[in-house]
Scaffold this active site. Structure first.
Site, mmCIF file in Angstrom:
data_model
loop_
_atom_site.group_PDB
_atom_site.id
_atom_site.type_symbol
_atom_site.label_atom_id
_atom_site.label_comp_id
_atom_site.label_asym_id
_atom_site.label_seq_id
_atom_site.Cartn_x
_atom_site.Cartn_y
_atom_site.Cartn_z
ATOM 1 C CB CYS A 209 54.564 33.439 35.147
ATOM 2 S SG CYS A 209 52.940 33.942 35.756
ATOM 3 N NE ARG B 113 54.041 32.892 31.064
ATOM 4 C CZ ARG B 113 54.834 32.315 30.185
ATOM 5 N NH1 ARG B 113 55.335 33.010 29.198
ATOM 6 N NH2 ARG B 113 55.118 31.022 30.276
ATOM 7 C CD1 TRP C 77 45.329 34.210 41.701
ATOM 8 C CD2 TRP C 77 45.050 36.287 40.889
ATOM 9 N NE1 TRP C 77 44.828 34.101 40.434
ATOM 10 C CE2 TRP C 77 44.642 35.348 39.906
ATOM 11 C CE3 TRP C 77 44.961 37.652 40.601
ATOM 12 C CZ2 TRP C 77 44.153 35.743 38.654
ATOM 13 C CZ3 TRP C 77 44.484 38.025 39.353
ATOM 14 C CH2 TRP C 77 44.076 37.089 38.401
ATOM 15 C CD GLU D 121 52.615 30.507 43.647
ATOM 16 O OE1 GLU D 121 51.514 31.070 43.472
ATOM 17 O OE2 GLU D 121 53.706 31.102 43.555
HETATM 18 N N1 ARG Z 1 56.047 31.008 44.880
HETATM 19 C C1 ARG Z 1 56.178 32.262 45.543
HETATM 20 C C2 ARG Z 1 55.616 32.160 46.968
HETATM 21 O O1 ARG Z 1 55.198 31.122 47.364
HETATM 22 C C3 ARG Z 1 55.446 33.368 44.811
HETATM 23 C C4 ARG Z 1 55.817 33.543 43.349
HETATM 24 C C5 ARG Z 1 54.789 34.351 42.579
HETATM 25 N N2 ARG Z 1 53.497 33.701 42.603
HETATM 26 C C6 ARG Z 1 52.352 34.208 42.092
HETATM 27 N N3 ARG Z 1 51.270 33.525 42.239
HETATM 28 N N4 ARG Z 1 52.339 35.390 41.486
HETATM 29 O O2 ARG Z 1 55.531 33.100 47.699
#
Ligand code: ARG
Length: 396
Positions: free
Chosen positions: A80, A83, A251, A256
């Site tokens: 992560c 953090r 968030w 991602e």
């Molecule tokens: N990578 C994952 C997604 O696209 C989420 C993982 C957690 N990500 C976060 N920003 N807490 O759904």
């Protein structure tokens, strides 16, 4: 080097029949009471926990221990990048919930606390710990909010990652609308009830329609994404006690969504479509059409979330915050376990400061673990009692 949970080395497998490890309990409690002097001396607590483990095979965390354990599990999550905020985690103690109805309504409450009012906050709901040798409650889904994937004659509609899971939902009686962004039902399994499907109420699912700051055609692609990433199939392990149902959220970092969920060839695979909208020459790789499409798709994601007032972060900002987190932790005398292959963002890696260094690789506890059985349930390929007991052909 072979560290559990890093690269090819699987994390240690969990034995749900094993009693709580007194050494792991002691290590956790000493750390917990040292880092929080207001909790008082640890010795009387250690004696009580040792006795409880000897008598029952496990022990019960106080709410302070649970809260601190969940926060430190986040602090130790080597994959992560976010953090820096580990202390700000809201910990909802849901250990008393038993029935699927109760659990599901608390999952809806979780999403409400996390995203109600669109100022997202990091939340974890911790449900009952696993008692050694006894069945435990769990959620099959990988995340509380995810989109279905349908096999059609014209190819896959929706998220290809969840095609098998969607098939499993169909086999259990769910009917999706067949659209590209249909929210999947949540499957709650408890020791006393067969797996049950629940539909999330619309107001629990905050979503952002994706448009582009300059390109008006972008909006017509009809893209959207959910605001809250809430992982629901990882086990929280604190001081030798396992919490198989402990969904947590933060968030999003834009990449991602824009560089993985919407872009990966085995996900929504949108780079060719965005490139054609941009009128790019896709006849050979050296035009860097993929990279150019990726940048515009990611600008669209960030811009759309900001326009909707939904919290999101970009990979440059988050990379420098992660380095700030590392400096804070080093000042406190704590090593920061990190997995380079997950920390470096999936686009423009070398343009972010997290790329240019190595990290401490260690499995520090408390932590979150993904068990292989949980992973396969979330992919729709796990043991499914309903499917197994249902005859494939009618028996005469
Ligand atoms: N990578 C994952 C997604 O696209 C989420 C993982 C957690 N990500 C976060 N920003 N807490 O759904």
């Amino acid at each position: 080097m072979t560290v559990p949970g890093y690269r090819d080395m699987p994390a240690d497998t969990w034995d749900p029949s094993a009693p709580a490890d007194p050494a792991e309990a002691e290590e956790f409690l000493r750390l917990c009471y040292t880092e929080q002097p207001r909790l008082g001396p640890v010795e009387p607590r250690l004696a009580a926990v040792r006795a409880q483990i000897a008598a029952t095979g496990t022990y019960t965390h106080t709410s302070e221990e649970l809260t601190w354990g969940a926060k430190v599990a986040w602090r130790n999550a080597s994959r992560c990048i976010g953090r820096l905020y580990w202390r700000s985690l809201t910990v909802l103690d849901r250990r008393k919930a038993r029935t699927a109805d109760e659990i599901f309504s608390l999952l809806v409450r979780h999403l409400d606390v996390a995203g109600g009012g669109s100022a997202l906050r990091p939340v974890i709901s911790v449900f009952a710990p696993a008692v050694p040798g006894r069945p435990y409650a769990r959620v099959w889904n990988e995340q509380l909010i995810r989109y279905a994937g349908y096999r059609t004659e014209a190819g896959i509609v929706g998220d290809p990652r969840y095609v098998s899971f969607t098939d499993a939902m169909h086999a259990m009686g769910w009917r999706g609308r067949g659209g590209p962004f249909d929210v999947l039902p949540v499957v709650v399994e408890t020791p006393d009830e067969a797996p049950r499907l629940f539909e999330l109420p619309e107001q629990a699912v905050l979503e952002v329609p994706i448009a582009h700051p300059e390109l008006s055609w972008f909006e017509r692609l009809g893209l959207r994404w959910h605001a809250v990433p809430a992982i629901s199939n990882m086990r929280l392990r604190v001081g030798g006690v396992d919490y198989p149902l402990a969904p947590f959220n933060g968030w999003y970092m834009g990449t991602e969504i824009g560089a993985r969920n919407l872009a990966d060839p085995d996900r929504y695979n949108l780079l060719p479509i965005v490139a054609s909208g941009l009128g790019l020459d896709t006849s050979h790789e050296a035009t860097l059409w993929r990279d150019r499409a990726l940048v515009e798709l990611n600008r669209a994601v960030l811009w759309s979330f900001e326009r909707a007032g939904v919290k999101i972060t970009d990979h440059h900002t988050e990379s420098s915050r992660f380095l700030a987190h590392m400096r804070n932790e080093e000042k406190a005398g704590r090593p920061v376990p990190a997995d380079w292959t997950w920390i470096v963002p999936p686009m423009s890696g070398g343009a972010t400061p997290v790329f240019h260094r190595y990290y401490h690789e260690a499995d520090q506890r408390p932590n979150f673990y993904l068990d292989s059985e949980a992973a396969s349930l979330a992919r729709g390929t796990g043991v499914c009692p309903v499917l197994e007991s249902a005859p494939l052909v009618p028996v005469a």
